[in-house]
Design a protein around this motif. Structure first.
Motif, PDB file in Angstrom:
ATOM      1  N   GLY A  27      67.144  34.699  41.824  1.00  0.00           N
ATOM      2  CA  GLY A  27      67.800  34.027  40.712  1.00  0.00           C
ATOM      3  C   GLY A  27      66.822  33.662  39.609  1.00  0.00           C
ATOM      4  O   GLY A  27      67.137  33.763  38.415  1.00  0.00           O
ATOM      5  N   LEU A  28      65.614  33.242  40.006  1.00  0.00           N
ATOM      6  CA  LEU A  28      64.591  32.932  39.005  1.00  0.00           C
ATOM      7  C   LEU A  28      64.189  34.182  38.235  1.00  0.00           C
ATOM      8  O   LEU A  28      64.010  34.146  37.008  1.00  0.00           O
ATOM      9  CB  LEU A  28      63.381  32.315  39.698  1.00  0.00           C
ATOM     10  N   LEU A  29      64.053  35.311  38.937  1.00  0.00           N
ATOM     11  CA  LEU A  29      63.713  36.566  38.267  1.00  0.00           C
ATOM     12  C   LEU A  29      64.791  36.966  37.268  1.00  0.00           C
ATOM     13  O   LEU A  29      64.488  37.348  36.134  1.00  0.00           O
ATOM     14  CB  LEU A  29      63.524  37.666  39.311  1.00  0.00           C
ATOM     15  N   VAL A  30      66.044  36.889  37.693  1.00  0.00           N
ATOM     16  CA  VAL A  30      67.148  37.233  36.791  1.00  0.00           C
ATOM     17  C   VAL A  30      67.154  36.318  35.570  1.00  0.00           C
ATOM     18  O   VAL A  30      67.364  36.765  34.435  1.00  0.00           O
ATOM     19  CB  VAL A  30      68.487  37.169  37.542  1.00  0.00           C
ATOM     20  N   SER A  31      66.898  35.036  35.789  1.00  0.00           N
ATOM     21  CA  SER A  31      66.857  34.095  34.678  1.00  0.00           C
ATOM     22  C   SER A  31      65.718  34.405  33.712  1.00  0.00           C
ATOM     23  O   SER A  31      65.899  34.369  32.485  1.00  0.00           O
ATOM     24  CB  SER A  31      66.714  32.665  35.205  1.00  0.00           C
ATOM     25  N   LEU A  32      64.538  34.723  34.269  1.00  0.00           N
ATOM     26  CA  LEU A  32      63.392  35.039  33.416  1.00  0.00           C
ATOM     27  C   LEU A  32      63.646  36.299  32.584  1.00  0.00           C
ATOM     28  O   LEU A  32      63.422  36.302  31.360  1.00  0.00           O
ATOM     29  CB  LEU A  32      62.143  35.221  34.269  1.00  0.00           C
ATOM     30  N   LEU A 118      57.220  39.883  43.563  1.00  0.00           N
ATOM     31  CA  LEU A 118      57.098  38.503  44.019  1.00  0.00           C
ATOM     32  C   LEU A 118      58.449  37.813  44.155  1.00  0.00           C
ATOM     33  O   LEU A 118      58.688  37.074  45.118  1.00  0.00           O
ATOM     34  CB  LEU A 118      56.210  37.716  43.049  1.00  0.00           C
ATOM     35  N   LEU A 119      59.344  38.066  43.212  1.00  0.00           N
ATOM     36  CA  LEU A 119      60.583  37.288  43.160  1.00  0.00           C
ATOM     37  C   LEU A 119      61.820  38.046  43.632  1.00  0.00           C
ATOM     38  O   LEU A 119      62.815  37.406  43.982  1.00  0.00           O
ATOM     39  CB  LEU A 119      60.825  36.801  41.711  1.00  0.00           C
ATOM     40  N   GLY A 120      61.770  39.377  43.628  1.00  0.00           N
ATOM     41  CA  GLY A 120      62.996  40.102  43.925  1.00  0.00           C
ATOM     42  C   GLY A 120      62.998  40.966  45.160  1.00  0.00           C
ATOM     43  O   GLY A 120      64.066  41.282  45.690  1.00  0.00           O
TER      44      GLY A 120
END
Length: 244
Positions: A27-32, A118-120
């Motif tokens: 979710g953080l990756l998508v937001s970024l 890292l995030l996905g």
């Protein structure tokens, strides 16, 4: 007997685990990425690179470093690389512009690949199912360098999208970055050369660069058409026996 059971995690530890869970990181990756794309659409940073570059930064090592960094950030935010490469040629000329554009390409790819890894990766790898997805994942994981070289030499694919998708595979950093630098250099140089001669579009250099881009684009369309024709020409009788 002594109680050897592990103590249950406390509230702080549970919150930390929740914040580090794969889906929270995804979710953080998508937001970024979504925020970066929205910022690009609203602010148009490519205009700064093409027309608003300060005169005092039109040359020198500092200008090249700054431009390469901005190029990389814009690439990770899905700004089309041809626009950035044309700007590199117009600002710095062919040799220095190509250097800045290729370095920026590698930096942007590393940023996208690192964020995706890292995030996905942890959240998306369990979703890699189906014939085509598993085949693509196996190809990238086992033959990373040559697979990425083919993708970089194939124009028309969304550059940042390939970076984020490659991060989900088990491809290593070294083959990814090396193939990116080598595979993207020819088309990048052609766009930079075209940008450096944009004021004289009838010059042999400009026409040669434009011709190279046209030929590679037509070759990509032809290859895609042949592959589609081969897939479409298969019949149910061509399938392998199931062994039942």
């Amino acid at each position: 007997m002594l109680d050897t059971a592990a103590p249950s995690p406390g509230p702080a530890e549970r919150r930390a685990r929740a914040l580090l869970s794969p889906w929270v990181r995804l979710g953080l990756l998508v937001s970024l990425v979504g925020g970066a794309v929205v910022a690009v659409l609203l602010l148009h940073p490519e205009r700064l690179l093409t027309g608003g570059w300060p005169d005092r930064l039109s040359g020198g090592a500092a200008a090249l470093v700054l431009f390469a960094g901005a190029y990389g950030l814009c690439t990770a935010a899905f700004v089309p690389r041809p626009v950035l490469s044309l700007a590199a040629g117009a600002l710095f000329g062919a040799p220095l512009g190509t250097t800045a554009a290729v370095v920026g390409t590698v930096l942007g790819s590393a940023l996208s690949f690192g964020l995706g890894r890292l995030l996905g990766q942890d959240a998306l790898r369990p979703l890699v199912r189906g014939r085509w997805l598993t085949a693509a994942d196996r190809q990238l994981s086992l033959h990373g360098f040559r697979s990425m070289m083919a993708l970089r030499l194939f124009p028309g694919l969304p550059f940042a999208g390939v970076n984020y998708c490659a991060a989900v595979s088990r491809m290593g950093w070294a083959p990814f970055l090396l193939a990116t630098a080598l595979g993207s250099a020819p088309n990048t140089a052609a766009y930079v050369i075209a940008g450096s001669r944009a004021a004289s579009p009838t010059s042999p250099v400009f026409l040669g660069a434009a011709g190279f881009l046209a030929v590679t684009g037509l070759a990509a369309v032809f290859v895609a058409w042949r592959r589609r024709g081969r897939r479409g020409g298969r019949t149910p009788g061509d399938a392998q026996p199931s062994g039942e």
